[in-house]
Design an enzyme around this catalytic site. Structure first.
Site, PDB file in Angstrom:
ATOM      1  N   GLU A 191      24.419 -16.514  22.812  1.00  0.00           N
ATOM      2  CA  GLU A 191      25.110 -16.411  24.108  1.00  0.00           C
ATOM      3  C   GLU A 191      26.576 -16.051  23.912  1.00  0.00           C
ATOM      4  O   GLU A 191      27.141 -15.242  24.654  1.00  0.00           O
ATOM      5  CB  GLU A 191      24.988 -17.732  24.876  1.00  0.00           C
ATOM      6  CG  GLU A 191      23.570 -17.984  25.375  1.00  0.00           C
ATOM      7  CD  GLU A 191      23.474 -19.269  26.164  1.00  0.00           C
ATOM      8  OE1 GLU A 191      23.606 -20.340  25.538  1.00  0.00           O
ATOM      9  OE2 GLU A 191      23.277 -19.213  27.391  1.00  0.00           O
ATOM     10  N   GLU A 200      15.987 -22.207  23.866  1.00  0.00           N
ATOM     11  CA  GLU A 200      16.248 -23.401  24.681  1.00  0.00           C
ATOM     12  C   GLU A 200      15.004 -23.935  25.371  1.00  0.00           C
ATOM     13  O   GLU A 200      14.833 -25.139  25.531  1.00  0.00           O
ATOM     14  CB  GLU A 200      17.328 -23.107  25.729  1.00  0.00           C
ATOM     15  CG  GLU A 200      18.740 -23.011  25.182  1.00  0.00           C
ATOM     16  CD  GLU A 200      19.093 -21.653  24.579  1.00  0.00           C
ATOM     17  OE1 GLU A 200      18.171 -20.813  24.401  1.00  0.00           O
ATOM     18  OE2 GLU A 200      20.281 -21.423  24.290  1.00  0.00           O
TER      19      GLU A 200
END
Ligand code: NAD
Length: 690
Positions: free
Chosen positions: A105, A125
């Site tokens: 990210e 995630e």
């Protein structure tokens, strides 16, 4: 700046190196280190571009999940991302090893990404019951398109560098020196007239999807088909879909809100518990880092049936040559035929190339003679579940196996110490209990015998890792951890039928609970004849299941069992005949059938399992409650979102469980319901297993 990020300058390029072993997690020291480095680079007029890289074996495995649930530390990852995104000097990220979660990210906030060919890149995630919470669900769709972003985010499986290049997550693969390649790329950006736009400002990929949102929705539906009651995959879709129509900053706030909601959910806590539990399970008493595993270059498997074939496939899939031994040539040919067919199916489906299949098959040799096992460093026996046969085999192995060879049994229930005693090297003997289909199921119960040597256990753990299994070390008892708890559950199913339940009603309670299938559908899949033979050997009975077997109804393999199966189908169809048979058995037992509620089914099947789990802990058969959770989630389909039976029990409430067990014990007198001392003790002191 902090020691966790080092700063250096090479001409006009500043290099930030994350140095936070073992996996360069983005802890607070790393985050503030990057912000500090950014300040320095921004204020140095000689610096025209920045390279962000990681030291050691990996770029970054993402945020430090041990920080979850604790008071946040400054600066947040969002701030680091903002600095990377707003940098006036282009930042190029260099990936090697893993670039996961928050690591990716952050990289999405930079102008370009390059990778070494070995890099694996992803947003896993979802596997912790979460969504990417630092912009991943908004930036990735802008970079590679929303559907491709779903392919990365929903399964949570990292992609290799080549694939990442193809879909556009990275801009280039650097074959040689990664850092030099990244610096060269950074200089190209400085000198090119057009630096790429920040990912947040790109819209081309979204515009295409926006014009046809039904394609996106159909793709999302397909990807979440098997979400099985988990919230995170659906939340990932919801977040990615926001990219189509919600302004970027607003979407970031919403993404964050979804992330926090999930982080506080029981499902995510359960999934995080399992993540740590698997790692914890690899720590085994008496097997420290100083215990070196033995070298395994060649393996042998005895018995080419259901399990032997699957075990051999697991080994050759990992490049370990296998000699497969059978009783005679015919059985050997049959076993080889099944393995070959399994690979052919994968080739037809396109999940395996013919070349890889041939390479794997070339690692497999057949034999009917024990002398041919003399060069194997590990032998895994997977013949019929019969102590006399196993003893005979271990006696034969004792004569031919090379000194130091590991001798393992895949027994489901039998006493490994008794098997070991037929050899004069019990320290080399242990159980390696695989689960069916052995080439697919990830659990491996490693059964530690009374005399098993520490380096034999270390070797089993290392082989498990090589063949991509999740190992749990357990002690010797009838059925070890998994099957022993399963037996506690199964005993009650038959009685529930006699008292008034139906197979489909009980199965529904289990699928509603989150199991992929209920116990009766499962029995039909595994074959009812196995349990029938076991019962006969032990002088036990089960009125309904025995009657079905006497009629030749063994389950899917005969097209009939507790359910009916149409030719070629695995879908269970309710059979009125079975309903009448059960009613007949109730009459024979002089039982008045009554309504059985779903809660009663849970109390009488899952609570006794927990009780047996407590006994297993008392006896030291499992080292810790979380080991039991790992066994049940990976070997028996216990829902991941409930964290395994012991984790679930803690949240269900141990005192409630004890109270209901006592109730059923009082009503039926069955030992299975008599609360274990450990369970009672924990309940009385308001404590938990974990
Ligand atoms: P299976 O009947 O499919 O296969 C057993 C194979 O062993 C047969 O091919 C048979 O020819 C061969 N065999 C028998 N005696 C032999 C001997 N003396 N020498 C060489 N080969 C011999 O049985 P399976 O389901 O593969 O089970 C094998 C073992 O694995 C059992 O101990 C069982 O309890 C255990 N196990 C089974 C499962 C399962 O789901 N089927 C799961 C875990 C463990």
């Amino acid at each position: 700046m902090t020691g966790a990020v080092t700063y250096s300058v090479d001409g006009d390029v500043a290099v930030f190196t994350i140095d936070n072993p073992p996996v360069n997690a983005l802890s607070d020291v790393v985050r503030s280190g990057i912000v500090g480095a950014m300040n320095q680079a921004e204020s140095d007029p000689a610096v025209r571009a920045i390279v962000l890289t990681g030291s050691g074996r990996t770029f970054s495995a993402g945020v430090d999940i041990t920080e979850f649930g604790k008071p946040p530390k400054e600066p947040p990852l969002r701030e680091v991302n903002r600095r990377c995104e707003m940098s006036t000097k282009p930042v190029v990220v260099a990936f090697h090893g893993w670039a996961l979660g928050g690591g990716l990210e952050m990289a999405l906030c930079c102008r370009a990404r390059v990778a070494s060919p070995d890099a694996h890149i992803g947003l896993p995630e979802v596997k912790l019951g979460l969504i990417p919470g630092a912009g991943g669900t908004q930036r990735l769709p802008r970079l590679i398109g929303p559907e491709a972003a779903l392919d990365v985010i929903v399964p949570g499986k990292p992609v290799g560098a080549a694939n990442a290049l193809e879909i556009g997550i990275i801009d280039r693969i650097v074959e040689g020196d990664l850092l030099e390649g990244a610096k060269a790329f950074a200089r190209e950006l400085v000198h090119s007239r057009e630096t790429p736009a920040a990912v947040r400002d790109r819209d081309e990929k979204l515009a295409t999807a926006r014009s046809n949102p039904s394609t996106f929705d159909a793709h999302a539906k397909e990807l979440t088909k098997r979400a099985r009651g988990l919230d995170a995959p659906l939340a990932c879709v919801k977040a990615v879909r926001m990219a189509l129509d919600t302004p970027f900053d607003e979407a970031l706030d919403k993404e964050r809100a979804i992330f926090i909601e999930l982080m506080n959910s029981l499902q995510s806590k359960a999934q995080r518990h399992l993540f740590f539990a698997e790692r914890e399970a690899a720590k085994v008493e008496g097997v420290g880092r100083d215990v070196k595993p033995r070298k395994i270059c060649k393996a042998a498997v005895i018995g080419a049936g259901t399990m032997g074939g699957g075990i051999a496939m697991s080994l050759i899939n990992a490049g370990i040559p296998v000699t497969l031994l059978e009783m005679n040539q015919e059985a050997l040919d049959r076993g080889f035929g099944v393995i070959r067919r399994n690979y052919d199916i994968s080739v037809e489906r396109g999940s395996l190339t013919a070349e890889v299949r041939d390479r794997r098959m070339a690692l497999l040799t057949g034999t009917t003679r024990y002398e041919n096992l003399a060069d194997a460093e590990i032998v895994i026996e997977a013949v019929f579940e019969d102590m006399a046969v196993k003893k005979q085999i271990f006696g034969a192995l004792n004569k031919v196996a090379k000194p130091g060879a590991i001798l393992a049994s895949n027994t489901s229930f039998l006493n490994v110490d008794e098997i070991a005693a037929t050899t004069d090297r019990p320290e080399d003997v242990l159980g390696l209990h695989f689960f069916s289909p052995a080439n697919v199921m990830r659990l491996l119960e490693i059964v530690r015998g009374g005399k098993t040597a520490p380096d034999v256990l270390a070797t089993a753990l290392s082989v498990a890792k090589r063949i991509d299994k999740v190992p749990v070390v357990v002690g010797v008892c009838h059925g070890f951890v998994g099957n022993r708890m399963l037996a506690a559950r199964s005993a009650e199913n038959e009685d529930l039928l006699i008292e008034g339940a139906t197979p489909e009603a009980i199965d529904k309670v289990f699928t509603d609970f989150g199991f992929p299938m209920g116990p009766f559908a499962m029995g039909d899949l595994a074959g009812l004849d196995i349990g029938w033979r076991n019962r006969k050997a032990l002088g036990k009975t089960a009125a309904v299941a025995d009657a079905l077997c006497e009629l030749g109804r063994f389950g899917q393999k005969t097209g009939k069992g507790f359910y009916l199966y149409e030719a070629g189908s695995r879908i269970p169809v309710v059979d009125p005949f079975v309903g009448s048979l059960i009613e007949e058995k109730s009459r024979e037992a002089v039982v008045n059938r009554r309504e059985i509620s779903p809660i009663e089914v849970i109390e009488r099947t899952i609570y006794p399992m927990i009780n047996e789990g407590a006994r297993i802990l008392e006896e030291g058969i499992a080292a810790r409650p979380s080991d039991i959770d790992v066994v049940w989630v990976n070997g028996y389909g216990f829902p991941i979102g409930k964290g395994g039976p012991m984790f679930w029990a803690d949240h269900e409430g141990l005192s409630k469980i004890v109270e209901r067990l006592e109730y059923w014990h009082g009503r039926t007198g069955k030992v299975a319901f008599e609360p274990a001392a450990l369970l009672k003790r924990l309940a009385q002191s308001d404590a938990c297993f974990e």
